[in-house]
Design a protein around this motif. Sequence first.
Motif, PDB file in Angstrom:
ATOM      1  N   HIS A  71       0.103   3.873  -2.869  1.00  0.00           N
ATOM      2  CA  HIS A  71      -1.208   3.682  -3.500  1.00  0.00           C
ATOM      3  C   HIS A  71      -2.090   2.865  -2.569  1.00  0.00           C
ATOM      4  O   HIS A  71      -1.613   2.117  -1.724  1.00  0.00           O
ATOM      5  CB  HIS A  71      -1.076   2.995  -4.863  1.00  0.00           C
ATOM      6  N   THR A  72      -3.407   3.043  -2.744  1.00  0.00           N
ATOM      7  CA  THR A  72      -4.344   2.412  -1.810  1.00  0.00           C
ATOM      8  C   THR A  72      -4.738   1.004  -2.218  1.00  0.00           C
ATOM      9  O   THR A  72      -5.311   0.273  -1.416  1.00  0.00           O
ATOM     10  CB  THR A  72      -5.620   3.263  -1.703  1.00  0.00           C
ATOM     11  N   CYS A  73      -4.481   0.618  -3.457  1.00  0.00           N
ATOM     12  CA  CYS A  73      -4.879  -0.712  -3.937  1.00  0.00           C
ATOM     13  C   CYS A  73      -3.663  -1.626  -3.988  1.00  0.00           C
ATOM     14  O   CYS A  73      -2.865  -1.554  -4.934  1.00  0.00           O
ATOM     15  CB  CYS A  73      -5.524  -0.608  -5.315  1.00  0.00           C
TER      16      CYS A  73
ATOM     17  N   THR B 284       0.813  -1.223   0.000  1.00  0.00           N
ATOM     18  CA  THR B 284       0.000   0.000   0.000  1.00  0.00           C
ATOM     19  C   THR B 284       0.844   1.270   0.000  1.00  0.00           C
ATOM     20  O   THR B 284       0.295   2.364   0.033  1.00  0.00           O
ATOM     21  CB  THR B 284      -0.921   0.029   1.230  1.00  0.00           C
TER      22      THR B 284
ATOM     23  N   VAL C  72      -5.031  -8.882  -4.925  1.00  0.00           N
ATOM     24  CA  VAL C  72      -6.224  -9.567  -5.420  1.00  0.00           C
ATOM     25  C   VAL C  72      -5.852 -10.868  -6.129  1.00  0.00           C
ATOM     26  O   VAL C  72      -6.442 -11.926  -5.860  1.00  0.00           O
ATOM     27  CB  VAL C  72      -7.040  -8.649  -6.347  1.00  0.00           C
TER      28      VAL C  72
ATOM     29  N   ALA D 209      -8.923  -7.316  -0.065  1.00  0.00           N
ATOM     30  CA  ALA D 209      -8.159  -6.813  -1.210  1.00  0.00           C
ATOM     31  C   ALA D 209      -9.101  -6.209  -2.247  1.00  0.00           C
ATOM     32  O   ALA D 209      -8.827  -5.131  -2.810  1.00  0.00           O
ATOM     33  CB  ALA D 209      -7.339  -7.945  -1.824  1.00  0.00           C
ATOM     34  N   GLN D 210     -10.220  -6.868  -2.511  1.00  0.00           N
ATOM     35  CA  GLN D 210     -11.194  -6.340  -3.469  1.00  0.00           C
ATOM     36  C   GLN D 210     -11.785  -5.025  -2.972  1.00  0.00           C
ATOM     37  O   GLN D 210     -11.985  -4.087  -3.760  1.00  0.00           O
ATOM     38  CB  GLN D 210     -12.294  -7.375  -3.701  1.00  0.00           C
ATOM     39  N   TYR D 211     -12.055  -4.941  -1.688  1.00  0.00           N
ATOM     40  CA  TYR D 211     -12.615  -3.693  -1.144  1.00  0.00           C
ATOM     41  C   TYR D 211     -11.627  -2.540  -1.298  1.00  0.00           C
ATOM     42  O   TYR D 211     -11.994  -1.438  -1.712  1.00  0.00           O
ATOM     43  CB  TYR D 211     -12.980  -3.898   0.323  1.00  0.00           C
ATOM     44  N   LEU D 212     -10.367  -2.787  -0.957  1.00  0.00           N
ATOM     45  CA  LEU D 212      -9.363  -1.728  -1.060  1.00  0.00           C
ATOM     46  C   LEU D 212      -9.170  -1.281  -2.506  1.00  0.00           C
ATOM     47  O   LEU D 212      -8.776  -0.138  -2.762  1.00  0.00           O
ATOM     48  CB  LEU D 212      -8.024  -2.214  -0.484  1.00  0.00           C
ATOM     49  N   CYS D 213      -9.466  -2.174  -3.439  1.00  0.00           N
ATOM     50  CA  CYS D 213      -9.293  -1.846  -4.857  1.00  0.00           C
ATOM     51  C   CYS D 213     -10.601  -1.394  -5.513  1.00  0.00           C
ATOM     52  O   CYS D 213     -10.692  -1.315  -6.744  1.00  0.00           O
ATOM     53  CB  CYS D 213      -8.710  -3.042  -5.604  1.00  0.00           C
ATOM     54  N   GLY D 214     -11.631  -1.135  -4.702  1.00  0.00           N
ATOM     55  CA  GLY D 214     -12.840  -0.512  -5.214  1.00  0.00           C
ATOM     56  C   GLY D 214     -13.928  -1.438  -5.695  1.00  0.00           C
ATOM     57  O   GLY D 214     -14.965  -0.967  -6.193  1.00  0.00           O
ATOM     58  N   ASP D 215     -13.759  -2.742  -5.562  1.00  0.00           N
ATOM     59  CA  ASP D 215     -14.789  -3.691  -6.010  1.00  0.00           C
ATOM     60  C   ASP D 215     -15.619  -4.118  -4.806  1.00  0.00           C
ATOM     61  O   ASP D 215     -15.486  -5.220  -4.276  1.00  0.00           O
ATOM     62  CB  ASP D 215     -14.117  -4.892  -6.677  1.00  0.00           C
TER      63      ASP D 215
END
Length: 539
Positions: free
Chosen positions: A438-440, A435, A444, A466-472
């Motif tokens: 970057h936040t993602c 991290t 994943v 991991a999906q949450y941190l990457c916006g999904d």
Amino acid sequence: MTTHPHFVLRTPRSALRLLQALLVSALIAGGWWSVAATQAGVAWQAGRALLAARQYGAAAAALERTISDAPPGDGPGYSAAWAHLSLSEAYLARRDTTRAVAVLPEAGDNPALARAVALQRGLVALAAGDTATARHALDRAVVVPLTAGADAAVQRAALWHRGEARWRAGDPQALGDFRSLTQGTPPADSYTVAAWLRQAAALARDDPARAVYAVAAARAALLLRTPPGRPDLHLADLHLDEGLPSAVISDTLPRLEAALRGVAAVQGAGSAALDVYWGRTLVSLESWPQAAALLRRALAGDSTLADAHAYLGLCLERSGDPVGAEAEYRTAVRLAPARDLSRHLLARFLTAQRRFAEARLLLDAVLAADAMNPVVHLDLALWGQASGDYALAEREYTAAEQTQIGREQAGTAGVEEQALNTSLLLAQFYFVAGTVGHTCPPAVAPAQRAVARRSGAAEYDTLGWAQYLCGDAHSAATALAQAVAHDPLLPAAQYHLGVLLDAQGDPAARAHLTAARDFDPGGVWDRRALAVLASAQQP
């Protein structure tokens, strides 16, 4: 004037009215007290139900209100002493040993309450590390032979916890406690299963026939296992479970069965070889004092046994003796300088001691001898992570994953190695190092591989976060819900799902964040969940 032979007391009407009013008030007060006591009893049972449902924070709050609002004394369905004992259990589940002791009631002349209070006092003392107080309290709680009745569960719990405390201290009297739990026709509760397994481990070296019987009895009791009749306070980290945790049982049973089958291969190799064989088995079961005793006995017969020194070093390290552990590790390396086991254990020890230069020399030597060993790559990755060399750590986590997958496909991975999910470890590493800037994190893809290889709570939790941190958020919600379904007691999964729901404004978030607090009291997930809950309350 004539006098009646009997005097008649004539009460003024005002006095009669006063007396009637007092009687009515007393009846009303008595009725109120009875109703209030009944309501307190209902509230107490509700608090106990929350305790049984592992909602420890809510249970403590409910029991505090119940005791505060209850009328003085006991009444229909309510006992102040037993309510205070329930509150003590809730505090212990939250790791608040000070308040757990402070609210314990006096038992008076009630033997059942006296045993229950003594048991709770012993558990609190064990949780606080006060073994002397714990031993005294548990001795007062134990009844042998066990008696029947409503407090039988308390008696069995006291006997189990005393035996387990003795076992972890290496006290041979533990075997007597475990035998008492399995004598006669014992109930198939959690204590029976655990006691049979402890007996099997204790008897395996010198009485294998009885050990085989004990393992079979444990497996039979497991099929009929019933709850222990006491609340589960989620004290596994303190070794205060009501019996052995299910994960430990599922690991211990096959290990003991395999060891009892495989011992024939060393039967003719002599007493020292048998001691090392069973010492190594007990090490795998984390029975450190029992393993150390066998390994010392082996070394008394032959001090040149390098593996015995190495395993003894591990026992001493896990028992809190780093000086003795290092001495045994170095003796093992001196006796067998090319043996991976001793160098591997010494390197791990030195890394934990933050003596990075010494550890690296050993790890490089082991890796040069066996470059396809995923465990060595993992050790190097942990070395890099601990020393701050994240680039090395990433390379070695990746190498560990690749080599393990290759060995699995080739069918050369051992049983211990198969228990590792290196894809999961790589994904979790990225939460620490990925991290930066970057936040993602790039977690994943390895998390998806982790789930494909072994779909458990930790794997789904890692993928979902991991999906949450990457916006999904949609995929994350599905994965995190699966994580909680696989293991409702995993605080990380409860926290992560709570954070996701809180971000969506879903009121269900509070329940998951509260669960994270309940299952990790005083820990990182407790603190993080509390911070989210506090921010949600701010206008």
